[in-house]
Enzyme design. Sequence first.
Site, PDB file in Angstrom:
ATOM      1  N   LYS A 157       0.868  -1.172   0.000  1.00  0.00           N
ATOM      2  CA  LYS A 157       0.000   0.000   0.000  1.00  0.00           C
ATOM      3  C   LYS A 157       0.903   1.219   0.000  1.00  0.00           C
ATOM      4  O   LYS A 157       1.766   1.366   0.871  1.00  0.00           O
ATOM      5  CB  LYS A 157      -0.893   0.011   1.250  1.00  0.00           C
ATOM      6  CG  LYS A 157      -1.925   1.134   1.221  1.00  0.00           C
ATOM      7  CD  LYS A 157      -2.950   0.922   0.128  1.00  0.00           C
ATOM      8  CE  LYS A 157      -3.850   2.124  -0.065  1.00  0.00           C
ATOM      9  NZ  LYS A 157      -4.904   1.898  -1.063  1.00  0.00           N
ATOM     10  N   SER A 227      -1.081  -0.827  -4.382  1.00  0.00           N
ATOM     11  CA  SER A 227      -2.314  -0.035  -4.346  1.00  0.00           C
ATOM     12  C   SER A 227      -2.004   1.308  -3.703  1.00  0.00           C
ATOM     13  O   SER A 227      -1.420   1.371  -2.617  1.00  0.00           O
ATOM     14  CB  SER A 227      -3.382  -0.787  -3.540  1.00  0.00           C
ATOM     15  OG  SER A 227      -4.533  -0.003  -3.360  1.00  0.00           O
TER      16      SER A 227
END
Length: 356
Positions: A157, A227
């Site tokens: 992330k 992401s």
Amino acid sequence: MKCSVTRVPINSPSDVLTLKEYVDQAVIHPGEVIAVLGKTEGNGCVNDFTRGYAVRSVQDFFAGYIGEKAKHISYVMSGGTEGILSPHLAVVSRNPVSEHLKYDRKSLAIGVAKTPEFLPEEIGRLTQVEQVAAAVKRAIYEAGITDNADVHFVQVKCPLLTTEHLRDASSRSVTVVTEDTYKSMGYSRGASALGVAIALEEIAAADLKEADICQDWEQYSFVASTSAGSELNYCEVIVFGNSDCAEGPFYIDHDVMKDSIDADVLRKLLAKHEEDEWVQVLAKAEADPTGYVRNRRHTMLNDSDINHTRHARAVVGGVLASVCGDPMIYVSGGAEHQGPAGGGPVAVIFKRGMKS
């Protein structure tokens, strides 16, 4: 260690009712949770605040059981459940207490790590690549994985650039990789993926130039899934693999989709392990940058109303769900340097059956 993954359906980014049921039933033990990987129902773009909302909701929930330790859990929320993708959480647990459940195969091993915080001018550039590579190596070591071939999925992330970041950089007279906040998501995902590739020696660090990020699609990782979100300014890294140091019935395997309709990849993975139960599917989705899929033109890249990452999530989510028969799977959009151009890695976590 003994690692496990438990899927938890959610009815909104703040919904923790089923999570509480699982804790009450001792399916999930808060003190063993090391990461939460979720799909939330926002747009998955710069202004998707469902990711941060879900992180806060889940963190506050676990804080009620383990206090300040809840802040040390890695929270990765991927926005966007287009099509039939179902919002959910995948709760990752690690139990250091041995139950001596040894098998003839390696078991699921999971490690987590964080990078330092990034300055706006470092996002999407070699600094981010290098820091992610270092974090991946730390997570691999923590997981007890000794062979890079045993790493099957690396979730990162990563941050993106906001207008506040652009203003800060301008005030210090430094340049950023792009002044388009949406494009910054791609650069951050790409830099993070290349960091994974370097850590796993899939590409050589000496051969990578800053100009290659989101330009040279021949350089990529076979197992990276990255992401981007505005809810953090560093990178969370979760490494999924198999290790002799791990025990228990869970394990993971992966392959790479050549394009967004390559359903055979998942079919083959499920057939390869047909004696065992699949627990979670993890995948990356990308709109082919050539504008074609199997020599047929697509319009995902030219849609001014819906971002191409959203189209891709819907397509890949539908394709994979049709194979495994369940739409509550993890499909993240934007696969820059994550598998070949237009494709992306697919990993499946399995639980060994009685025949194993």
